[in-house]
Write a protein that holds these residues in place. Structure first.
Motif, PDB file in Angstrom:
ATOM      1  N   LEU A 160       0.817  -1.195  -0.006  1.00  0.00           N
ATOM      2  CA  LEU A 160       0.077   0.026   0.105  1.00  0.00           C
ATOM      3  C   LEU A 160       0.840   1.276  -0.030  1.00  0.00           C
ATOM      4  CD1 LEU A 160      -2.760  -0.965   2.410  1.00  0.00           C
ATOM      5  CD2 LEU A 160      -2.802  -0.970   0.128  1.00  0.00           C
ATOM      6  N   GLN A 161       2.129   1.272   0.718  1.00  0.00           N
ATOM      7  CA  GLN A 161       2.847   2.283   0.795  1.00  0.00           C
ATOM      8  C   GLN A 161       3.551   2.591  -0.725  1.00  0.00           C
ATOM      9  OE1 GLN A 161       5.433   1.348   3.589  1.00  0.00           O
ATOM     10  NE2 GLN A 161       4.228   1.993   5.440  1.00  0.00           N
ATOM     11  N   ASN A 162       3.981   1.605  -1.435  1.00  0.00           N
ATOM     12  CA  ASN A 162       4.509   1.565  -2.725  1.00  0.00           C
ATOM     13  C   ASN A 162       3.843   1.772  -3.797  1.00  0.00           C
ATOM     14  OD1 ASN A 162       7.123   1.388  -1.551  1.00  0.00           O
ATOM     15  ND2 ASN A 162       7.050  -0.838  -1.337  1.00  0.00           N
ATOM     16  N   VAL A 163       2.580   1.814  -3.644  1.00  0.00           N
ATOM     17  CA  VAL A 163       1.565   1.836  -4.907  1.00  0.00           C
ATOM     18  C   VAL A 163       1.613   3.393  -5.190  1.00  0.00           C
ATOM     19  CG1 VAL A 163      -0.682   1.734  -5.760  1.00  0.00           C
ATOM     20  CG2 VAL A 163       0.156  -0.289  -4.563  1.00  0.00           C
ATOM     21  N   ASP A 164       1.764   3.649  -6.568  1.00  0.00           N
ATOM     22  CA  ASP A 164       1.485   5.120  -7.003  1.00  0.00           C
ATOM     23  C   ASP A 164      -0.040   5.389  -7.306  1.00  0.00           C
ATOM     24  OD1 ASP A 164       1.486   7.599  -8.241  1.00  0.00           O
ATOM     25  OD2 ASP A 164       2.628   6.929  -9.881  1.00  0.00           O
ATOM     26  N   TRP A 165      -0.720   5.802  -6.245  1.00  0.00           N
ATOM     27  CA  TRP A 165      -2.086   5.928  -6.282  1.00  0.00           C
ATOM     28  C   TRP A 165      -2.458   7.051  -7.335  1.00  0.00           C
ATOM     29  CZ3 TRP A 165      -4.485   2.226  -3.827  1.00  0.00           C
ATOM     30  CH2 TRP A 165      -3.901   1.382  -2.968  1.00  0.00           C
ATOM     31  N   SER A 166      -1.695   7.771  -8.033  1.00  0.00           N
ATOM     32  CA  SER A 166      -2.188   8.724  -8.985  1.00  0.00           C
ATOM     33  C   SER A 166      -2.055   8.128 -10.359  1.00  0.00           C
ATOM     34  CB  SER A 166      -1.305   9.752  -9.093  1.00  0.00           C
ATOM     35  OG  SER A 166       0.179   9.487  -9.339  1.00  0.00           O
ATOM     36  N   GLU A 167      -1.694   6.979 -10.622  1.00  0.00           N
ATOM     37  CA  GLU A 167      -1.595   6.353 -12.122  1.00  0.00           C
ATOM     38  C   GLU A 167      -3.339   5.905 -12.232  1.00  0.00           C
ATOM     39  OE1 GLU A 167       0.810   3.258 -13.400  1.00  0.00           O
ATOM     40  OE2 GLU A 167       2.024   3.375 -11.560  1.00  0.00           O
ATOM     41  N   PRO A 168      -3.590   6.389 -13.492  1.00  0.00           N
ATOM     42  CA  PRO A 168      -4.936   6.210 -14.084  1.00  0.00           C
ATOM     43  C   PRO A 168      -5.617   4.917 -13.968  1.00  0.00           C
ATOM     44  CG  PRO A 168      -3.506   7.507 -15.412  1.00  0.00           C
ATOM     45  CD  PRO A 168      -2.858   6.994 -14.624  1.00  0.00           C
ATOM     46  N   TRP A 169      -4.969   3.818 -14.102  1.00  0.00           N
ATOM     47  CA  TRP A 169      -5.537   2.432 -14.143  1.00  0.00           C
ATOM     48  C   TRP A 169      -5.527   1.909 -12.901  1.00  0.00           C
ATOM     49  CZ3 TRP A 169      -3.261  -2.142 -12.065  1.00  0.00           C
ATOM     50  CH2 TRP A 169      -1.960  -2.014 -11.677  1.00  0.00           C
ATOM     51  N   ILE A 170      -4.808   2.482 -11.622  1.00  0.00           N
ATOM     52  CA  ILE A 170      -5.457   2.213 -10.546  1.00  0.00           C
ATOM     53  C   ILE A 170      -6.416   3.003  -9.954  1.00  0.00           C
ATOM     54  CG2 ILE A 170      -4.316   2.275  -7.981  1.00  0.00           C
ATOM     55  CD1 ILE A 170      -1.571   1.291  -9.088  1.00  0.00           C
ATOM     56  N   ILE A 171      -6.526   4.295 -10.345  1.00  0.00           N
ATOM     57  CA  ILE A 171      -7.616   4.882 -10.155  1.00  0.00           C
ATOM     58  C   ILE A 171      -8.929   4.454 -10.641  1.00  0.00           C
ATOM     59  CG2 ILE A 171      -9.034   7.090 -10.265  1.00  0.00           C
ATOM     60  CD1 ILE A 171      -6.202   8.494 -10.180  1.00  0.00           C
ATOM     61  N   GLY A 172      -8.761   3.976 -11.685  1.00  0.00           N
ATOM     62  CA  GLY A 172      -9.879   2.913 -12.370  1.00  0.00           C
ATOM     63  C   GLY A 172     -10.294   1.706 -11.893  1.00  0.00           C
ATOM     64  N   LEU A 173      -9.261   1.140 -11.389  1.00  0.00           N
ATOM     65  CA  LEU A 173      -9.265   0.015 -10.418  1.00  0.00           C
ATOM     66  C   LEU A 173     -10.110   0.155  -9.398  1.00  0.00           C
ATOM     67  CD1 LEU A 173      -8.865  -3.489 -10.543  1.00  0.00           C
ATOM     68  CD2 LEU A 173      -6.558  -2.705  -9.521  1.00  0.00           C
ATOM     69  N   LEU A 174      -9.809   1.027  -8.485  1.00  0.00           N
ATOM     70  CA  LEU A 174     -10.438   1.580  -7.409  1.00  0.00           C
ATOM     71  C   LEU A 174     -12.086   1.758  -7.709  1.00  0.00           C
ATOM     72  CD1 LEU A 174      -7.659   3.489  -5.560  1.00  0.00           C
ATOM     73  CD2 LEU A 174      -8.662   1.121  -4.910  1.00  0.00           C
ATOM     74  N   VAL A 175     -11.966   2.704  -8.701  1.00  0.00           N
ATOM     75  CA  VAL A 175     -13.542   2.928  -9.012  1.00  0.00           C
ATOM     76  C   VAL A 175     -14.361   1.698  -9.442  1.00  0.00           C
ATOM     77  CG1 VAL A 175     -14.792   4.254 -10.844  1.00  0.00           C
ATOM     78  CG2 VAL A 175     -12.995   5.609  -9.801  1.00  0.00           C
ATOM     79  N   PHE A 176     -13.603   0.773 -10.067  1.00  0.00           N
ATOM     80  CA  PHE A 176     -14.412  -0.293 -10.405  1.00  0.00           C
ATOM     81  C   PHE A 176     -14.824  -1.214  -9.191  1.00  0.00           C
ATOM     82  CE2 PHE A 176     -13.904  -5.074 -10.608  1.00  0.00           C
ATOM     83  CZ  PHE A 176     -15.002  -5.383 -11.349  1.00  0.00           C
TER      84      PHE A 176
END
Length: 139
Positions: A9-25
């Motif tokens: 959780l600390q090492n994830v770049d939370w600003s990456e669009p695909w991660i934001i998309g995954l969280l939205v999903f």
């Protein structure tokens, strides 16, 4: 394992669009699970469960694709051979949603059945059925 999750959780770049998309999903699918429970749309719940289970079964394939093509959509390589990232960020929320659907469907059926049974007993009690059977036992 907890340290590994915290490190992830600390090492994830939370600003990456695909991660934001995954969280939205995951947010939308969890919202759908609760909304469908409230509306008691059983057939749609079953369909959502099936789709989520297919997505969960595709975890290894998604991890392999991510490991091969990560430069196309990510700034960092998250996809390892053990599948730690994909398990916690992709599959675990999907499996939790599937468990919620199972729990909520079984609760809904149980509460509906017990509610119907209670109404049946109440109607029989009001009609004097209970008193008649008690007198029959005494006599």
């Amino acid at each position: 394992m907890l340290q590994g999750i915290l490190l992830l959780l600390q090492n994830v770049d939370w600003s990456e669009p695909w991660i934001i998309g995954l969280l939205v999903f995951h947010s939308l699918s969890t919202g759908a699970v609760f909304l469908l429970y409230k509306t008691q749309a059983f057939n749609i719940q079953v369909a959502l469960f099936g789709v989520l289970m297919v997505l969960a079964c595709l975890t290894e394939t998604v991890n392999e694709y991510g490991a091969t093509h990560w430069k196309l959509f990510a700034r960092h390589q998250y996809f390892d051979t053990n599948g730690f990232f994909i398990t916690w960020m992709y599959a675990a929320p999907i499996v939790v949603n599937c468990l919620l659907i199972i729990i909520m469907c079984s609760m809904g059926k149980w509460t509906n059945r017990s509610g119907r049974q209670m109404r049946l007993v109440e109607c029989r009690y009001k009609d004097g059925w209970y008193l008649q059977t008690e007198r029959g036992k005494q006599g």
